[in-house]
Design a protein around this motif. Sequence first.
Motif, PDB file in Angstrom:
ATOM      1  N   ARG A   1       0.830  -1.206   0.000  1.00 54.00           N
ATOM      2  CA  ARG A   1       0.000   0.000   0.000  1.00 54.00           C
ATOM      3  C   ARG A   1       0.862   1.251   0.000  1.00 54.00           C
ATOM      4  O   ARG A   1       0.642   2.173  -0.798  1.00 54.00           O
ATOM      5  N   ARG A   2       1.858   1.298   0.846  1.00 56.06           N
ATOM      6  CA  ARG A   2       2.669   2.510   0.963  1.00 56.06           C
ATOM      7  C   ARG A   2       3.524   2.739  -0.280  1.00 56.06           C
ATOM      8  O   ARG A   2       3.788   3.884  -0.650  1.00 56.06           O
ATOM      9  N   MET A   3       3.941   1.666  -0.932  1.00 51.64           N
ATOM     10  CA  MET A   3       4.694   1.844  -2.167  1.00 51.64           C
ATOM     11  C   MET A   3       3.790   2.418  -3.254  1.00 51.64           C
ATOM     12  O   MET A   3       4.198   3.307  -4.016  1.00 51.64           O
ATOM     13  N   MET A   4       2.565   1.947  -3.334  1.00 53.01           N
ATOM     14  CA  MET A   4       1.638   2.513  -4.323  1.00 53.01           C
ATOM     15  C   MET A   4       1.353   3.971  -4.018  1.00 53.01           C
ATOM     16  O   MET A   4       1.316   4.824  -4.925  1.00 53.01           O
ATOM     17  N   HIS A   5       1.179   4.309  -2.755  1.00 54.26           N
ATOM     18  CA  HIS A   5       0.969   5.703  -2.368  1.00 54.26           C
ATOM     19  C   HIS A   5       2.174   6.556  -2.754  1.00 54.26           C
ATOM     20  O   HIS A   5       2.017   7.704  -3.179  1.00 54.26           O
TER      21      HIS A   5
ATOM     22  N   ARG B   1       1.051  11.452   0.740  1.00 53.91           N
ATOM     23  CA  ARG B   1       1.788  11.728   1.979  1.00 53.91           C
ATOM     24  C   ARG B   1       2.146  10.477   2.761  1.00 53.91           C
ATOM     25  O   ARG B   1       3.094  10.474   3.542  1.00 53.91           O
ATOM     26  N   ASP B   2       1.390   9.396   2.572  1.00 54.98           N
ATOM     27  CA  ASP B   2       1.653   8.170   3.314  1.00 54.98           C
ATOM     28  C   ASP B   2       2.577   7.235   2.550  1.00 54.98           C
ATOM     29  O   ASP B   2       2.764   6.086   2.939  1.00 54.98           O
ATOM     30  N   GLY B   3       3.162   7.740   1.449  1.00 49.92           N
ATOM     31  CA  GLY B   3       4.119   6.928   0.716  1.00 49.92           C
ATOM     32  C   GLY B   3       5.397   6.730   1.496  1.00 49.92           C
ATOM     33  O   GLY B   3       5.623   7.342   2.541  1.00 49.92           O
TER      34      GLY B   3
ATOM     35  N   SER C   1      -7.234   1.778  -1.416  1.00 53.98           N
ATOM     36  CA  SER C   1      -6.898   2.706  -0.328  1.00 53.98           C
ATOM     37  C   SER C   1      -6.603   4.117  -0.822  1.00 53.98           C
ATOM     38  O   SER C   1      -6.595   5.056  -0.027  1.00 53.98           O
ATOM     39  N   CYS C   2      -6.347   4.265  -2.109  1.00 54.28           N
ATOM     40  CA  CYS C   2      -5.971   5.596  -2.592  1.00 54.28           C
ATOM     41  C   CYS C   2      -6.904   6.172  -3.640  1.00 54.28           C
ATOM     42  O   CYS C   2      -6.721   7.322  -4.055  1.00 54.28           O
ATOM     43  N   VAL C   3      -7.920   5.417  -4.053  1.00 54.11           N
ATOM     44  CA  VAL C   3      -8.780   5.874  -5.148  1.00 54.11           C
ATOM     45  C   VAL C   3     -10.238   5.868  -4.711  1.00 54.11           C
ATOM     46  O   VAL C   3     -10.700   4.934  -4.062  1.00 54.11           O
ATOM     47  N   ASP C   4     -10.943   6.912  -5.057  1.00 55.06           N
ATOM     48  CA  ASP C   4     -12.401   6.967  -4.942  1.00 55.06           C
ATOM     49  C   ASP C   4     -13.003   6.831  -6.327  1.00 55.06           C
ATOM     50  O   ASP C   4     -12.475   7.384  -7.306  1.00 55.06           O
TER      51      ASP C   4
ATOM     52  N   SER D   1     -13.598   6.019 -15.484  1.00 55.20           N
ATOM     53  CA  SER D   1     -13.183   7.391 -15.783  1.00 55.20           C
ATOM     54  C   SER D   1     -13.504   8.354 -14.648  1.00 55.20           C
ATOM     55  O   SER D   1     -12.994   9.477 -14.626  1.00 55.20           O
ATOM     56  N   ALA D   2     -14.342   7.908 -13.698  1.00 53.12           N
ATOM     57  CA  ALA D   2     -14.689   8.764 -12.558  1.00 53.12           C
ATOM     58  C   ALA D   2     -13.729   8.581 -11.386  1.00 53.12           C
ATOM     59  O   ALA D   2     -13.876   9.244 -10.353  1.00 53.12           O
ATOM     60  N   ALA D   3     -12.736   7.709 -11.532  1.00 53.90           N
ATOM     61  CA  ALA D   3     -11.801   7.451 -10.441  1.00 53.90           C
ATOM     62  C   ALA D   3     -10.965   8.695 -10.154  1.00 53.90           C
ATOM     63  O   ALA D   3     -10.505   9.385 -11.076  1.00 53.90           O
ATOM     64  N   ARG D   4     -10.759   8.971  -8.873  1.00 50.95           N
ATOM     65  CA  ARG D   4      -9.975  10.130  -8.448  1.00 50.95           C
ATOM     66  C   ARG D   4      -9.123   9.748  -7.238  1.00 50.95           C
ATOM     67  O   ARG D   4      -9.511   8.912  -6.425  1.00 50.95           O
ATOM     68  N   ILE D   5      -7.973  10.385  -7.112  1.00 50.45           N
ATOM     69  CA  ILE D   5      -7.168  10.216  -5.909  1.00 50.45           C
ATOM     70  C   ILE D   5      -7.903  10.860  -4.742  1.00 50.45           C
ATOM     71  O   ILE D   5      -8.443  11.964  -4.850  1.00 50.45           O
TER      72      ILE D   5
END
Length: 729
Positions: free
Chosen positions: A123-127, A133-135, A348-351, A355-359
Motif C-alpha cells: 500500500r505505501r509503495m503505491m501511495h 503523503r503516506d508513501g 486505499s488511494c482511489v475513490d 473514468s470517474a476514479a480520483r485520488i
Amino acid sequence: MRLTAIDNTTPMQRLEIEDADWEKLSAPEARRLVTLLLAARHFEERILLLDKLNLVHGPAHSSLGQEGGAAGCIAALPVDTMINGTHRAHHQCLAKAINALYDEKFDPVATRRLSENMREETRRMMHEILGLRDGWTGGRGGSMHLRRAKLGIMGTNAIVAGGLPIACGHAFAEKARQGTKMMVSFFGDGAVHQGATHEAMNLAALYRLPLLFFLENNRYAVSMSIEQSTFQTQLLTRPQAHGIPSVSVDGMNPYAVWLAARWAQEQILQHGGPAFIQADVYRFYHQSSSVPGSAFGYRTRDEENQWRQRDPWPQLKRELLARKILNQADLDAIDEATVEAVEAAYQSCVDGSGSAARIRTELWPDVATVDDDLTSDMSEFEGVTFSEIEDFAPQQLESLSFIEAMPRVVRARMQEDDSIYIFGEDVANMGGGTVGATRGLLEQYAHRVINTPITENGFCGLATGAALSGLRPIVELMYSDFFLVAGDQLLNQAGKIRHLFGGTASVPLVLRTRVPGHEGYGSQHSMDPAGVFALFPGWRIVAPSNAFDYVGLMNSALLCNDPVLVIEPQELHRIKGLVPKDCSHYIPIGKARCVAEGSDITLLATLTMVQVCKDVADRLGVSADVIDLRTLSQRDIDYDTIGASVKKTGRVAIVEQTTRGASIGAIIADEIQRRFFDYLDQPVKRVTGRWAPPVVSRALEAAALAGQADVEAAVEAMMADSGLAVSNT
C-alpha cells in the motif's frame, strides 16, 4: 612483426538451465519465487491502470515482462540483501519489500493472504508512486525514486547509471564494518554506455566490494536498440574489461535467474569482489506508457509477439506444475494473496471507478511541507559549545599554518570516530597527498585513507553511498573545478537526497576543494565553487579564511548530517595563525564574524579577501566593518550580523576574489536589498574579478581576479558618493 593474443582470464559465461537443476528448487523456495513474481506483476498491472486513468503524475515506467528477472534474483538471495536501481524499478522494489518480510514461518498457500506487513508495504509503495503523503518518502520520490531502507531498498534513481557509484558506497560501508550483506544494483542496457557505469565497475573491482551488478537487458533505451547504441553488442565485454566475472542468462526464465544469483553470491563470498549478471528480458510496453513500442515504430509486432510467447509467468507455471514442485491449488492461493494485497492498496488511494476514479484528496501532502527536510534540523549539534579565538587563553594556543591545521584536525576527529574515511586522488601517497592535507594520518589510519583513481564521478558517488550507509567520508578534490566532472553525484544526488526521500536519508559527506587563486593553474583549475553549490539548498558551504576558522568549521562539517563543502584557498596554505592545541573547538555553520569594526562602510568578504579588506581599510583610513562571511550556503548566510552592520553604516560592498560569473555576491546583494533597503544610503556594490576565468599568464591571471586595487577603487568610489574622504596613507 608478430602479433600474439593477450589472455584475459576473467570468466565471461552463458548460464543455461538443465533438467537436473530443477531438483535444487524446493517447494518453499518455489512459493517464495512465485509470490515475488506475481506480486510484482499484479502491482505493475494496477499502476498501468492508474496511468491510463491519468492518476499517475509524471512517468510510470512499467516493467511488465521483466519482473521474472528481478523476482528470480531477489528470491535467491538473503532477505537482508540491499538493492538500489534506476527509474524502472517497481518490480525490483516490491519484490524486495516482500522478500525482506518473508520469514521462514510465512506460507502464502496456507494463509491465501500476504502478511499484514507485506500488505502495508504494498500500500505505501503505491501511495509513494502516486505522490501521496503516506508513501514511503512522503510522496516526494514518486515512481522513479523509491527508498525503504529498513527493507534494504536503498534508493532508486532517475539518472541512468546514477545509482551505480552509490551502490559501490553502500558495499564499501558494509565491507568496512565487516558486515555480511550483499549489495545488488539493477540497471538497464542503456546505462552500459555511461561513464558512471565503468567508474563504478572499476571501483568495485579495485576495492573488492560485495556488489552484484544486475543488468536487465531489455534491448532498448527508450527507442534506441543496442545495435544503434554500440558497435560491440556483446555487453559482457564491459565487466570483463574490469576483471569482474560475469554470466548472461535468460531473464524470461525466473528460475534460471535464481541460479545465476546463487552463482553470483558464491562468487562474492568465496572469491571476494563483485560479480555481474546480464539477464536478457523484454519490456512489453513502451518506455513509460501502456502501449507497445511497435506503436512508435521502433519495434515490430512480430518481435513483441515472439517475446510475449516467452512471458516469464506462464513459463515458470508450466515448469513448476510439470515437475510437481507446486500444484495448481498452490499457485491459485498465491495468486489470490497477491491480487488481494494489490487491490487493497489500489482501493486505499482511489475513490470511484473507471473514468470517474480520483485520488482521495485527503491523501495529498500538506503543501506547507514543501521546503521541509532540505537540510538537517541541526539537532546533531545539541550540547556542542561554540568558540571564537577570544575564548582561549594564550597557553592553549599554538601557531599553525593553514596546511598544518588541515591534517591535525582530521586526525583528532578520526581518533574519536571510526566512521571517518578519506577518499581522493593520491591522498595515501607522497607522505600526505599532493599538498600535505593527509600528512601524518597514514601511520595510524592507513586503512581509512583511500587512494582513488581519477574518477571523480565514481568516487564522489561512492562517498555518497557510504555516507547513506553510515560512514562519514571526507572527499578531497585536488582542484575545485573537478566537481564539474562529478556534478551528478554531488549536486543531483548528494545535495538532493535528504529532501527527495522525505528526510529518511542523510548524507554526512565533507567535500574539500582547493582554489589556487594567483598560482598560475589556468582556467580549468581555478574556479571558486561557492556560486554553483549555493544553487543547491541541500549543501552547506563553509569558507574559512584562517587556520583557527578552518579547524572550527571542519569540526562542525564532520558533525553535520548534511553534505558540507569546505573551500580551501591555496594562497593561504602557508599563512600561520593561532589554533587551540587540541583542535577540538567548533564554529557554528551559519555564523559570520566581524573581524574589524567601523561606522562608515560594511565590507563583506570571503576567503583571501578578508585580510585584503582589512588592509585596504587601514591604508585608506576608512572606518569599516569587515565581516568574514565564513558560511556561504544561501539559507545559512548570517543576515543578522550583516543587517546589524548595514543599519549602522548604510553602505555595503561584497568582496570576492573570484570572477564575475562565478560570484555568489549577486545572491547576497539581492537579499540585502530586500531585507535592509530602508537602511541603505546607496546601492550594494559588488567587487569581483572580471568575466573571463583566470588563465596561466601571470598578467592576465592578475587581471581576471579581484585584488587590492579593485577593493580600494570600490571603497573610494562609495565613500566619494557619500561625500566622505579617504586618507590614502
